[in-house]
Design an enzyme around this catalytic site. Structure first.
Site, PDB file in Angstrom:
ATOM      1  N   SER A  45       0.821  -1.217   0.000  1.00 25.07           N
ATOM      2  CA  SER A  45       0.000   0.000   0.000  1.00 25.07           C
ATOM      3  C   SER A  45       0.856   1.269   0.000  1.00 25.07           C
ATOM      4  O   SER A  45       0.348   2.361  -0.279  1.00 25.07           O
ATOM      5  CB  SER A  45      -0.923   0.018   1.214  1.00 25.07           C
ATOM      6  OG  SER A  45      -1.841  -1.049   1.178  1.00 25.07           O
ATOM      7  N   GLY A 237      -4.431  -1.864  -0.811  1.00 22.22           N
ATOM      8  CA  GLY A 237      -3.590  -1.519  -1.950  1.00 22.22           C
ATOM      9  C   GLY A 237      -3.266  -0.043  -1.956  1.00 22.22           C
ATOM     10  O   GLY A 237      -3.819   0.742  -1.173  1.00 22.22           O
ATOM     11  N   GLY A 239      -2.705   3.991  -3.403  1.00 21.60           N
ATOM     12  CA  GLY A 239      -3.175   5.015  -4.324  1.00 21.60           C
ATOM     13  C   GLY A 239      -4.660   5.280  -4.344  1.00 21.60           C
ATOM     14  O   GLY A 239      -5.425   4.914  -3.451  1.00 21.60           O
ATOM     15  N   CYS A 264      -9.596  -1.650   3.474  1.00 20.04           N
ATOM     16  CA  CYS A 264      -8.834  -0.486   3.015  1.00 20.04           C
ATOM     17  C   CYS A 264      -9.199  -0.100   1.576  1.00 20.04           C
ATOM     18  O   CYS A 264     -10.303   0.366   1.339  1.00 20.04           O
ATOM     19  CB  CYS A 264      -7.338  -0.740   3.179  1.00 20.04           C
ATOM     20  SG  CYS A 264      -6.368   0.791   3.219  1.00 20.04           S
ATOM     21  N   ASN A 306      -3.766   2.657   7.185  1.00 24.21           N
ATOM     22  CA  ASN A 306      -2.821   3.122   6.177  1.00 24.21           C
ATOM     23  C   ASN A 306      -3.585   3.469   4.910  1.00 24.21           C
ATOM     24  O   ASN A 306      -3.799   2.623   4.059  1.00 24.21           O
ATOM     25  CB  ASN A 306      -1.765   2.044   5.887  1.00 24.21           C
ATOM     26  CG  ASN A 306      -0.844   2.452   4.752  1.00 24.21           C
ATOM     27  OD1 ASN A 306      -0.676   3.630   4.464  1.00 24.21           O
ATOM     28  ND2 ASN A 306      -0.257   1.474   4.077  1.00 24.21           N
ATOM     29  N   HIS A 349      -7.241  -1.849   9.205  1.00 20.18           N
ATOM     30  CA  HIS A 349      -6.609  -3.146   8.988  1.00 20.18           C
ATOM     31  C   HIS A 349      -6.811  -4.073  10.189  1.00 20.18           C
ATOM     32  O   HIS A 349      -6.064  -4.010  11.169  1.00 20.18           O
ATOM     33  CB  HIS A 349      -5.107  -2.978   8.724  1.00 20.18           C
ATOM     34  CG  HIS A 349      -4.806  -2.462   7.364  1.00 20.18           C
ATOM     35  ND1 HIS A 349      -4.476  -3.285   6.305  1.00 20.18           N
ATOM     36  CD2 HIS A 349      -4.803  -1.207   6.868  1.00 20.18           C
ATOM     37  CE1 HIS A 349      -4.279  -2.558   5.224  1.00 20.18           C
ATOM     38  NE2 HIS A 349      -4.469  -1.286   5.537  1.00 20.18           N
ATOM     39  N   GLU A 351      -6.093  -7.099  10.388  1.00 17.06           N
ATOM     40  CA  GLU A 351      -4.952  -8.025  10.519  1.00 17.06           C
ATOM     41  C   GLU A 351      -3.768  -7.352  11.200  1.00 17.06           C
ATOM     42  O   GLU A 351      -2.731  -7.989  11.430  1.00 17.06           O
ATOM     43  CB  GLU A 351      -4.528  -8.560   9.147  1.00 17.06           C
ATOM     44  CG  GLU A 351      -3.586  -7.678   8.337  1.00 17.06           C
ATOM     45  CD  GLU A 351      -4.208  -6.406   7.809  1.00 17.06           C
ATOM     46  OE1 GLU A 351      -3.461  -5.520   7.349  1.00 17.06           O
ATOM     47  OE2 GLU A 351      -5.459  -6.274   7.851  1.00 17.06           O
TER      48      GLU A 351
END
Length: 375
Positions: A45, A237, A239, A264, A306, A349, A351
């Site tokens: 990411s 991922g 952008g 995300c 993120n 996230h 995880e």
């Protein structure tokens, strides 16, 4: 060696160079996590971004193969206050300096990262250059201004896997004896779209007793459904999500035909596929300490995040979608669930990697959704 960080607005930071000698270019963002720098290095990411770590001491516990989220670092460059030339940890296999040099990632240290982060918070993320070979700051600022913007760029297909592969590894390197938590009597098949997927996401799915088939970002929905999945996962991922028209179309074709779970970027793509809109945050959410409120219970989770983009909740159809989670720092949308189709997504996230484990339950929710769909 000496190094310079130049921002597109003309702000200059001088420091010590480490890692690879040369230059790197990207959007400069900051991450507030206290630990887990190797997972940050290797998170796809971060493609297209130079990462500033607010923890002042980086590299002191080295690096090891088990903590990689991908097979190589994806950050364009690293900015830190102190960069340790040694490692002091029994798990360390290589010092961070040598690790990043091996993958040609430039590093600048010994700068005032607090001043830099305050600058980014006030003015927003901006393009920048790290250089250990150019001393003319005017040239570096001009290079920063010439870097293509992330907005409108499809980075997911750049970092995605080039071919299909299977994942069945449920191991946890920090808890090697931990058993899988999913129903051992019922192994389910999940097809995971790779927009920049992290290894720990795959392991978390496997721990729910799922066999995972990972497919490239541009795989057609018809090909995914032909694999007879019990559920489809949409990964994180890098952008801007808006250019990924193919992904949005695939999601619309799959929705209602198989359970969907997005994290995300996957969450943003679900929002767009449902007719919503996304927008860019001023300086993004990057860190392991973001409070998120679960609206149905009032419970607050500390989460790992993120992302630079968010889904506009006002753009979603309230008759079709329930808003499930909200960020307590800035009230941005952090989760949604469809009212009539088996579909859920979160912006953060669960995880972790690195970060808290408050949100691990979401993988169980996905497993439960698949079990109910299968029945």
């Amino acid at each position: 060696m000496q190094a310079i960080l130049a921002l597109e607005d003309g702000r200059i930071f001088r420091g010590e160079g480490h890692g690879a000698k040369g230059e790197c270019y990207g959007e400069v963002v900051f991450n507030t996590s206290l630990t887990g720098y190797q997972e940050i290095f290797t998170d796809p990411s971060y493609a297209g971004q130079i990462v500033v770590l607010t923890n002042p001491q980086i590299g002191n516990y080295g690096t090891n193969l088990a903590d990689n989220e991908a097979n190589r670092p994806y950050i364009e460059g690293l900015v830190t206050r102190e960069f340790s030339p040694i490692s002091s940890n029994w798990r360390s296999q290589q010092v961070a300096d040598e690790y990043l040099e091996r993958f040609q990632v430039p590093v600048i240290s010994d700068i005032d990262t607090r001043a830099l982060v305050r600058h980014l918070r006030e003015h927003g993320v901006m393009r920048g250059v790290i250089s250990s070979i150019e001393t003319d700051v005017a040239k570096l600022v001009e290079k920063a201004r010439s870097i293509p913007k992330v907005d409108g760029t499809d980075l997911a297909k750049v970092v995605s896997t080039k071919g299909r592969y299977e994942w069945d590894d449920a191991s946890d390197p920090l808890r090697p004896d931990a058993p899988a938590t999913g129903d051992p009597a019922s192994k389910l098949h999940v097809v995971a779209y790779d927009y920049g997927i992290k290894k720990n996401i795959l392991s978390m799915l496997a721990r729910e007793n799922c066999r995972v088939t990972v497919v490239p970002a541009e795989t057609a929905a018809e090909d995914v459904l032909a694999l007879n999945p019990d559920g489809v996962f949409l990964s994180n991922g890098p952008g801007d999500p808006e250019p990924l028209n193919y992904a949005q179309e695939n999601i619309r074709k799959i929705a209602g035909k198989a359970p969907l779970f997005g994290i995300c970027l996957g969450h943003q793509l679900i929002g767009l596929a449902l007719g919503g809109k996304t927008y860019k945050l001023k300086f993004g959410h990057h860190g392991g300490n973001h409070p998120v409120k679960q609206l149905s219970t009032g419970k607050v989770e500390i989460t790992s995040q993120n992302h630079n983009y968010a889904v506009d909740p006002d753009s979603l159809n309230g008759n079709d979608v329930d808003l499930t989670h909200i960020n307590l720092n800035d009230q941005t949308l952090e989760g949604l669930r469809h009212r009539s189709m088996p579909l859920l997504s979160v912006q953060y996230h669960p995880e972790a990697s690195p970060g808290p484990h408050d949100s691990n339950y979401l993988f169980k929710d996905f497993r439960k959704m698949m079990d109910e769909w299968k029945k």
